[in-house]
Design a protein around this motif. Structure first.
Motif, PDB file in Angstrom:
ATOM      1  N   UNK A  83     -10.674   2.993  -2.730  1.00 44.31           N
ATOM      2  CA  UNK A  83     -10.122   1.959  -3.627  1.00 44.31           C
ATOM      3  C   UNK A  83      -8.734   1.542  -3.146  1.00 44.31           C
ATOM      4  N   UNK A  84      -7.913   2.506  -2.739  1.00 47.11           N
ATOM      5  CA  UNK A  84      -6.580   2.201  -2.221  1.00 47.11           C
ATOM      6  C   UNK A  84      -6.678   1.299  -0.995  1.00 47.11           C
ATOM      7  N   UNK A  85      -7.580   1.610  -0.075  1.00 42.98           N
ATOM      8  CA  UNK A  85      -7.749   0.783   1.123  1.00 42.98           C
ATOM      9  C   UNK A  85      -8.158  -0.639   0.746  1.00 42.98           C
ATOM     10  N   UNK A  86      -9.061  -0.762  -0.205  1.00 41.19           N
ATOM     11  CA  UNK A  86      -9.506  -2.086  -0.636  1.00 41.19           C
ATOM     12  C   UNK A  86      -8.336  -2.888  -1.218  1.00 41.19           C
ATOM     13  N   UNK A  87      -7.587  -2.279  -2.114  1.00 39.30           N
ATOM     14  CA  UNK A  87      -6.483  -2.987  -2.769  1.00 39.30           C
ATOM     15  C   UNK A  87      -5.363  -3.331  -1.781  1.00 39.30           C
ATOM     16  N   UNK A  88      -5.038  -2.397  -0.890  1.00 38.07           N
ATOM     17  CA  UNK A  88      -3.984  -2.677   0.088  1.00 38.07           C
ATOM     18  C   UNK A  88      -4.422  -3.777   1.061  1.00 38.07           C
ATOM     19  N   UNK A  95      -1.363 -12.333   6.184  1.00 38.22           N
ATOM     20  CA  UNK A  95       0.053 -12.552   6.449  1.00 38.22           C
ATOM     21  C   UNK A  95       0.716 -11.192   6.625  1.00 38.22           C
ATOM     22  N   UNK A  96       1.596 -11.066   7.591  1.00 39.59           N
ATOM     23  CA  UNK A  96       2.313  -9.799   7.761  1.00 39.59           C
ATOM     24  C   UNK A  96       3.191  -9.565   6.542  1.00 39.59           C
ATOM     25  N   UNK A  97       3.048  -8.423   5.891  1.00 37.05           N
ATOM     26  CA  UNK A  97       3.835  -8.160   4.693  1.00 37.05           C
ATOM     27  C   UNK A  97       5.300  -7.858   5.004  1.00 37.05           C
ATOM     28  N   UNK A 103       6.670  -1.523   0.544  1.00 36.38           N
ATOM     29  CA  UNK A 103       7.082  -0.466  -0.393  1.00 36.38           C
ATOM     30  C   UNK A 103       6.381  -0.645  -1.735  1.00 36.38           C
ATOM     31  N   UNK A 104       6.291  -1.878  -2.209  1.00 39.97           N
ATOM     32  CA  UNK A 104       5.577  -2.142  -3.456  1.00 39.97           C
ATOM     33  C   UNK A 104       4.098  -1.793  -3.354  1.00 39.97           C
ATOM     34  N   UNK A 105       3.505  -2.092  -2.205  1.00 38.83           N
ATOM     35  CA  UNK A 105       2.096  -1.756  -1.997  1.00 38.83           C
ATOM     36  C   UNK A 105       1.897  -0.251  -1.986  1.00 38.83           C
ATOM     37  N   UNK A 106       2.800   0.473  -1.335  1.00 40.05           N
ATOM     38  CA  UNK A 106       2.699   1.935  -1.313  1.00 40.05           C
ATOM     39  C   UNK A 106       2.854   2.499  -2.720  1.00 40.05           C
ATOM     40  N   UNK A 107       3.817   1.993  -3.479  1.00 40.29           N
ATOM     41  CA  UNK A 107       4.015   2.483  -4.848  1.00 40.29           C
ATOM     42  C   UNK A 107       2.767   2.229  -5.693  1.00 40.29           C
ATOM     43  N   UNK A 108       2.226   1.030  -5.602  1.00 39.70           N
ATOM     44  CA  UNK A 108       1.020   0.707  -6.374  1.00 39.70           C
ATOM     45  C   UNK A 108      -0.173   1.522  -5.896  1.00 39.70           C
ATOM     46  N   UNK A 109      -0.317   1.653  -4.576  1.00 36.56           N
ATOM     47  CA  UNK A 109      -1.443   2.416  -4.025  1.00 36.56           C
ATOM     48  C   UNK A 109      -1.347   3.884  -4.410  1.00 36.56           C
ATOM     49  N   UNK A 110      -0.146   4.431  -4.363  1.00 37.14           N
ATOM     50  CA  UNK A 110       0.042   5.831  -4.746  1.00 37.14           C
ATOM     51  C   UNK A 110      -0.269   6.028  -6.224  1.00 37.14           C
ATOM     52  N   UNK A 111       0.207   5.118  -7.059  1.00 35.69           N
ATOM     53  CA  UNK A 111      -0.067   5.210  -8.489  1.00 35.69           C
ATOM     54  C   UNK A 111      -1.568   5.109  -8.769  1.00 35.69           C
ATOM     55  N   UNK A 112      -2.204   4.133  -8.154  1.00 35.49           N
ATOM     56  CA  UNK A 112      -3.636   3.922  -8.400  1.00 35.49           C
ATOM     57  C   UNK A 112      -4.470   5.056  -7.819  1.00 35.49           C
ATOM     58  N   UNK A 113      -4.194   5.439  -6.573  1.00 33.99           N
ATOM     59  CA  UNK A 113      -4.965   6.509  -5.947  1.00 33.99           C
ATOM     60  C   UNK A 113      -4.825   7.836  -6.666  1.00 33.99           C
ATOM     61  N   UNK A 114      -3.590   8.203  -7.003  1.00 34.77           N
ATOM     62  CA  UNK A 114      -3.362   9.458  -7.716  1.00 34.77           C
ATOM     63  C   UNK A 114      -3.947   9.390  -9.120  1.00 34.77           C
ATOM     64  N   UNK A 145       6.774   6.939  -1.933  1.00 29.36           N
ATOM     65  CA  UNK A 145       7.734   5.855  -1.702  1.00 29.36           C
ATOM     66  C   UNK A 145       8.896   6.342  -0.838  1.00 29.36           C
ATOM     67  N   UNK A 146       9.346   7.582  -1.057  1.00 26.86           N
ATOM     68  CA  UNK A 146      10.439   8.122  -0.244  1.00 26.86           C
ATOM     69  C   UNK A 146      10.051   8.263   1.230  1.00 26.86           C
ATOM     70  N   UNK A 147       8.797   8.574   1.504  1.00 26.97           N
ATOM     71  CA  UNK A 147       8.358   8.735   2.890  1.00 26.97           C
ATOM     72  C   UNK A 147       7.916   7.429   3.547  1.00 26.97           C
ATOM     73  N   UNK A 148       7.776   6.376   2.778  1.00 24.78           N
ATOM     74  CA  UNK A 148       7.306   5.097   3.315  1.00 24.78           C
ATOM     75  C   UNK A 148       8.118   4.599   4.509  1.00 24.78           C
TER      76      UNK A 148
END
Length: 169
Positions: A83-88, A95-97, A103-114, A145-148
């Motif tokens: 699901x994280x891969x699909x959303x990201x 377009x290159x992000x 960082x926003x994508x990582x935060x959202x992906x981490x929240x959703x995946x976890x 997010x800290x490791x991003x």
């Protein structure tokens, strides 16, 4: 996905998994480690084609589900990282992000995946209380997010070199 790209992506997952289960437990914050496999999947989803990112997310999830010291029902991380891969991949939209979008994508992906992992655990009886799950989700998002800045730029550059359409200018 060509063979070289597949091998590099799988190697990145293996390295992330080994670090996640061997080194990072010694650096755990409140018993929670960063999800390096999730970061690899997000980097791939933002850099390579979506079907390949989905396959990588599933493979990384299965690897996380089966790697010791897994103490949960197998398939939960596979579902979450797919699901994280699909959303990201949907965030990229050809377009290159920007750095903020990454960082926003990582935060959202981490929240959703976890959250998916935690909620499936709650449904299957593998998890603790809702309050404990919320604490785990918040700490996991902060870790990721800290490791991003340390994980995503090199991985995105590596994946971009393997697919010239997404190489940075």
């Amino acid at each position: 996905m060509n063979r070289l790209r597949a091998l590099v992506a799988l190697a990145a997952v293996v390295v992330a998994l080994v670090l996640q289960v061997s080194l990072f437990p010694h650096l755990a914050w409140q018993g929670i480690v960063p999800n390096l496999c999730l970061l690899v999947v997000v980097a791939a989803a933002l850099t390579i084609d979506a079907p390949s990112a989905l396959l990588l997310g599933f493979a990384a999830g299965v690897a996380l589900d089966l790697a010791p010291p897994a103490d949960h029902v197998a398939g939960r991380w596979a579902l979450a990282l797919t699901v994280v891969a699909f959303l990201a991949a949907r965030v990229r939209q050809d377009v290159r992000p920007t750095a903020v979008a990454v960082v926003g994508t990582v935060a959202a992906a981490s929240f959703i995946g976890t959250s998916i992992f935690a909620l499936t655990g709650l449904l299957l009886g593998d998890a603790w209380s809702v309050a404990e799950l919320l604490r785990v989700i918040v700490v996991a998002v902060v870790w990721d997010v800290l490791l991003t800045p340390f994980v995503l730029p090199p991985l995105m550059k590596l994946f971009g070199r393997l697919d010239p359409r997404w190489a940075s200018a």
